[in-house]
Design a protein around this motif. Sequence first.
Motif, short mmCIF file in Angstrom:
data_model
loop_
_atom_site.label_atom_id
_atom_site.label_comp_id
_atom_site.label_asym_id
_atom_site.label_seq_id
_atom_site.Cartn_x
_atom_site.Cartn_y
_atom_site.Cartn_z
N LYS A 212 34.07 36.15 28.62
CA LYS A 212 34.42 36.84 29.86
C LYS A 212 34.05 38.33 29.80
N ASN A 230 39.12 44.55 33.93
CA ASN A 230 39.83 43.47 33.26
C ASN A 230 38.99 42.20 33.32
N GLN A 232 38.32 38.11 33.74
CA GLN A 232 38.87 37.12 34.66
C GLN A 232 38.95 35.77 33.96
N ASP A 234 40.62 31.87 34.56
CA ASP A 234 41.31 30.97 35.48
C ASP A 234 42.72 30.65 34.97
N TRP A 236 45.16 32.81 34.95
CA TRP A 236 45.82 34.04 34.50
C TRP A 236 45.75 35.13 35.57
N GLU A 237 45.58 34.73 36.82
CA GLU A 237 45.47 35.72 37.89
C GLU A 237 46.78 36.48 38.11
N GLU A 238 47.88 35.84 37.77
CA GLU A 238 49.20 36.46 37.88
C GLU A 238 49.79 36.65 36.48
N GLN A 246 47.92 39.61 32.46
CA GLN A 246 47.14 38.92 33.48
C GLN A 246 45.67 39.27 33.31
N TYR A 247 44.83 38.33 33.63
CA TYR A 247 43.39 38.49 33.51
C TYR A 247 42.76 38.10 34.84
N ASP A 248 42.77 39.06 35.77
CA ASP A 248 42.44 38.78 37.15
C ASP A 248 41.05 39.23 37.55
N LYS A 250 39.85 42.17 37.87
CA LYS A 250 39.86 43.32 38.76
C LYS A 250 39.83 44.63 38.00
#
Length: 254
Positions: A212, A230, A232, A234, A236-238, A246-248, A250
């Motif tokens: 990633k 950060n 991303q 799947d 771990w968006e929250e 979290q791994y969003d 963003k």
Amino acid sequence: MASYLVTGASRGLGLELVTQLAAKPVTEVRIVFAAARSSNPQKLEELAAASNGRVQLVRLDVGVKESAQEAANEVEKKLQGEGLDYLINNAGVMDYHPNGLEGMDTLDEVFHTNVTAVHYVTQAFLPLLRKGKKIVINISTTLGAFSKVHIYQPMPSPAYTVTKAALNMLGLQYAYKYKDEGFTFLAISPGWLRTDLGSQYADLPVEVGAEKTLDIIQRAGPEVNGKFWNIQVDGWEEPRGQNKNQYDGKEVAW
């Protein structure tokens, strides 16, 4: 056909970054310089031996300015007049102080490795980067984000947190200084990974963190200069897990 240099390549995230870069087609990755301070582990030696010259081992003690310059001179010779496209400042250390700030006695040591050494290496490789794609990646962490201090304050690694915040500012200073030359300086948080540094209790396998992280690196350009990003992943968006990570994918608020 890009060229890369990865510091701290003897283990953990650095070793996995080199491994995944070497597995990419030569049309994407021409050569990877795996830089490490001391003797290389068998896996890295074998990787270099089987790479047909695509993985080159470079001795580099990031904390010694003269070593950084010697490494840059060695890489310059191996590039044979071409530039270095990507510098990945990955080498770093983490402290452990169960008593937090009251027990912190390694700040100078950790700062030198996590901040000053990055400056040494970046300085030394600037001339080569000017001849390449001019992309510098500083491996950081959301622990160094002021916006998340309320979440990570209990962590028993205060020096790591302080120095990664300083690293982010160092990268931002470079980003503003060299933006008119077309440079991209980008900080990336690769997640809490299962390495010697991250421990077996971490959120993600190192393979996922490296994959990633490279997804972000290979898309990086001047439009993200000075940003803190950060990865991303799947699912771990929250925030989740014991540390509410979290791994969003963003931008991280400083």
